[in-house]
Design a protein around this motif. Structure first.
Motif: not given
Ligand code: FAD
Length: 325
Positions: A115, A159, A190-191, A201-202, A266
């Motif tokens: 995260c 990322h 998730f990304y 980002e998530t 990502a």
């Protein structure tokens, strides 16, 4: 200077969820990224919710069927040193051991590593950039030597995590809990790319906590690894990296998952290259075709053109070093 905030250390996930309902609440795990962001004014917090006392988030276990279960508070160092991770989930073990420095690996957790916020110097600096809700990506026309060559657009961050591409190569899922309940999603989903939302980002919704990560048992004949290229031998993020998980059957590639780090906002999966490899015997010609395929669609910026041959070379080197036995 850090602004004043409340600090709480709940003893359970349910208590933490209640605290996270507060305005301006933020999660604190190891703090190696969070504290830097607060100190540099990247974002503010009115309440810091430490996960440190929640024992149910700790631990690295292997289920009877071989599934690997990582609690969100498992440290990067614990993961790197775990014998089953090293023996069976090579990509994760290698990625974890290449994160930052020994001190940061001891303090940093897997939940925090997945995260962590991007390292773009404009985002971390005093710029109201796209990622902070502004209208300009300053890296686009600025110092962009460490930025992305794939998947950019409104924001060209890369990322930063090494463990995320390794876990995606291993087909991991992430366990999440929040005000609306619990869910488990593939880590790949998730990304979030800038074309979906350039300010995050998530896929985490407000008040949600990552509980842990599930890595499925390895397929028969599967081998995995992570190769990272960085400017310095330690303490450095990937300029580019490649995680692979490849299964072999009768001398041919039965399944392949290839994920790049350091080149996109990502972890960047090489779907077309995977398709090219599956069912084939790996020879020098196929390796070259795979490396050529890996750079299709790359859009280098003014100062990061080197990342394109770097990715080509990484794929050549990693695939060229693999064999079924
Ligand atoms: C000098 C330096 C070099 C580094 N080099 C590398 C590197 O080479 N490779 C690499 O991968 N990383 C690198 N890092 C990043 C480092 O690995 C991360 O800072 C660390 O893994 C974050 O873990 P933490 O537990 O300290 O997270 P924290 O700092 O506590 O949290 C990070 C972020 O994640 C959120 N968060 C934390 N846990 C959870 C959870 N369970 N659920 C939801 N949200 C959560 C926090 O709110 C915060 O926004 C580097 C960091 C530094 C400072």
């Amino acid at each position: 200077m850090l602004r004043t905030f409340a600090y709480v250390r709940p003893g359970s996930v349910s208590e933490a969820l209640k605290h996270l309902e507060a305005r301006g609440a933020r999660i604190h795990a190891g703090g190696t990224d969070l504290v830097g962001c607060l100190r540099d004014g990247v974002f503010d917090a009115e309440k810091i919710v430490s996960l440190g006392k929640i024992d149910e988030l700790r631990g690295i276990t292997v289920a009877p069927d071989g599934e690997l279960r990582l609690g969100a508070l498992a440290s990067i160092a614990q993961i790197a040193a775990h014998p089953v991770v090293a023996g069976t989930f090579g990509a994760l073990s290698q990625a974890a051991s290449l994160v930052a420095s020994p001190q940061l690996r001891n303090q940093g957790t897997i939940g925090g590593n997945l995260c962590q916020r991007p390292r773009c110097w404009y985002f971390r600096g005093d710029y109201h950039c796209t990622r902070k809700g502004g209208s300009t990506c300053y890296a686009l026309g600025g110092e962009n030597q460490y930025h992305c060559v794939f998947g950019g657009g409104a924001c060209v961050i890369v990322h930063p995590s090494d463990t995320a591409p390794a876990l995606i190569a291993l087909d991991a899922k992430v366990r999440i809990i929040g005000p609306k309940g619990a869910r488990v999603i593939p880590l790949e989903q998730f990304y979030v790319l800038p074309e979906q939302d350039a300010t995050r980002e998530t896929a985490l919704e407000p008040g949600e906590i990552v509980l842990g990560v599930l890595v499925p048992p390895t397929a028969p004949g599967q081998k995995s690894g992570y190769r990272k290229v960085r400017a310095r031998g330690s303490w450095d993020f990937a300029m580019a990296g490649l995680a692979h998980a490849i299964s072999w059957k009768a001398g041919r590639i039965a399944d392949a998952r290839l994920v790049l780090s350091g080149v996109a906002p990502a972890p960047w999966r090489l779907h077309a290259v995977e398709k090219l490899l599956i069912g084939q015997k790996l020879d020098a010609k196929l390796v070259t075709r795979a490396a050529d395929g890996a750079i299709v669609g790359a859009k280098p910026l003014e100062h990061n053109g080197y990342k394109v041959p770097l990715v080509h070379g990484l794929v050549e080197e990693v695939l060229g070093g693999l064999s079924p036995s």
